[in-house]
Motif scaffolding. Structure first.
Motif, PDB file in Angstrom:
ATOM      1  N   PRO A  58      34.398  40.967  49.281  1.00  0.00           N
ATOM      2  CA  PRO A  58      35.021  39.724  48.797  1.00  0.00           C
ATOM      3  C   PRO A  58      34.648  38.513  49.648  1.00  0.00           C
ATOM      4  O   PRO A  58      34.569  38.614  50.872  1.00  0.00           O
ATOM      5  CB  PRO A  58      36.529  40.003  48.922  1.00  0.00           C
ATOM      6  CG  PRO A  58      36.657  41.445  49.281  1.00  0.00           C
ATOM      7  CD  PRO A  58      35.364  41.849  49.914  1.00  0.00           C
TER       8      PRO A  58
ATOM      9  N   VAL B  26      39.299  34.587  49.945  1.00  0.00           N
ATOM     10  CA  VAL B  26      40.331  34.921  48.958  1.00  0.00           C
ATOM     11  C   VAL B  26      41.466  33.907  49.060  1.00  0.00           C
ATOM     12  O   VAL B  26      41.874  33.521  50.157  1.00  0.00           O
ATOM     13  CB  VAL B  26      40.881  36.344  49.198  1.00  0.00           C
ATOM     14  CG1 VAL B  26      41.969  36.682  48.193  1.00  0.00           C
ATOM     15  CG2 VAL B  26      39.752  37.372  49.126  1.00  0.00           C
TER      16      VAL B  26
ATOM     17  N   LEU C  94      40.564  39.182  42.069  1.00  0.00           N
ATOM     18  CA  LEU C  94      40.070  40.265  42.916  1.00  0.00           C
ATOM     19  C   LEU C  94      40.761  41.588  42.576  1.00  0.00           C
ATOM     20  O   LEU C  94      40.113  42.633  42.476  1.00  0.00           O
ATOM     21  CB  LEU C  94      40.293  39.923  44.393  1.00  0.00           C
ATOM     22  CG  LEU C  94      39.777  40.934  45.419  1.00  0.00           C
ATOM     23  CD1 LEU C  94      38.277  41.168  45.264  1.00  0.00           C
ATOM     24  CD2 LEU C  94      40.095  40.470  46.840  1.00  0.00           C
TER      25      LEU C  94
ATOM     26  N   GLY D  57      32.822  40.040  44.081  1.00  0.00           N
ATOM     27  CA  GLY D  57      34.092  39.374  43.858  1.00  0.00           C
ATOM     28  C   GLY D  57      33.908  37.872  43.794  1.00  0.00           C
ATOM     29  O   GLY D  57      34.146  37.154  44.762  1.00  0.00           O
TER      30      GLY D  57
END
Length: 296
Positions: A151, A154, A193, A211
């Motif tokens: 990822p 975030v 996500l 992601g």
């Protein structure tokens, strides 16, 4: 349709707790703590997929290098090896974009990384995760599929780290220095996500997943979206060029995090799981800010 049985390590962390909250009715979930339980002693009976979230994350104050490899590499190897021996068919590993060894680019804003870009981690956290990825790849076969999630930044309700720091800064300062739209950052909301992770598990997919959601955004776009969510209008200025260059020399790490480009593009695999982002950045930032205000 029979529910999959999902074992989650690191279930009490940010991603794990939010995943359970959102998808507890979709799976038979077995949360496990690898601090209290050795991988070799876990009961894997009936487990379809392991979602491995437990990790030693990047420590601002530092941690012994060997500790990263003990937790992020060796523990992952033991868990995956045992799970495969016990008949688990699917393993989902949360890695990191730190495996690329690239923190951002201040000069070339067209630079893009993909899941197929070379990895050259430059710190123990990224290196330990990349070593774990290589071990998992060597274990994969037709009876043991492995998916790896890397990822980017975030954001979402309850999130910490750089996004929380940026939100606090914009909330406090009457004048903000973010009127800069040259850079591009790939970001993903917690909502998207978790949804992508759900699709990986649901489809028993393998491969690398970055992601991402929509188009990358500039620091100016992020700041404007946070302002909108806060319901506050700030004076947004741009550093004169000579000051910007001076700050890049004096505080390169901060400047790269704020004004550098760090963009990711998924070249394949999304089609495999039929992933498309579910919600907009503005709406998810609004939810994030609402959670921040309620927590104060």
């Amino acid at each position: 349709m029979k529910k999959k049985t999902l074992m989650i390590t690191g279930a009490g962390g940010f991603i794990g707790s939010n995943f359970i909250k959102k998808y507890e009715n979709d799976y038979n979930i077995i949360p496990v703590c690898l601090i209290e339980n050795k991988p070799e002693n876990l009961d894997y009976t009936g487990v379809d997929t392991i979602l491995h979230l437990a990790a030693l994350v990047h420590q601002m104050k530092g941690a012994p290098e060997e500790k990263y490899f003990e937790v992020n590499t060796e523990l992952t190897r033991r868990l995956a090896t045992t799970a495969k021996e016990k008949g688990v068919k699917h393993f989902v590993f949360y890695s990191t974009v730190k495996v690329y060894g690239f923190d951002g680019e201040l000069n070339n804003h067209d630079f893009i990384l993909t899941e197929n870009s070379p990895c050259n981690p430059n710190d123990p956290y990224g290196a330990s995760k990349y070593e774990a990825e290589k071990i998992l790849k060597s274990l994969q076969d037709e009876n043991f599929k492995v998916a790896m999630v890397r990822p980017p930044m975030v954001y979402g309700e309850g999130v910490k780290g750089n996004m929380l720091s940026l939100m606090k800064l914009i909330n406090i300062l009457p004048i903000i220095p973010f009127n800069y739209d040259n850079n591009r950052r790939s970001i993903i909301s917690t909502e998207n996500l978790l949804y992508m992770t759900h699709l990986i598990i649901k489809n028993e997919a393998d491969g690398i997943y970055l992601g991402t959601e929509g188009n990358p955004v500039s620091i100016k776009e992020m700041a404007e979206s946070i302002e909108k969510g806060l319901g506050k209008r700030k004076i947004n200025i741009k550093f004169p060029n000579f000051i910007f260059k001076l700050l890049c020399k004096v505080k390169p790490n901060i400047m790269i995090r704020l004004y550098g480009t760090l963009t990711f593009k998924q070249e394949d695999n999304y089609e495999k799981i039929k992933y498309k982002p579910k919600d907009s950045m503005d709406n998810q930032i609004k939810i994030m800010i609402g959670g921040y205000k309620n927590a104060k």
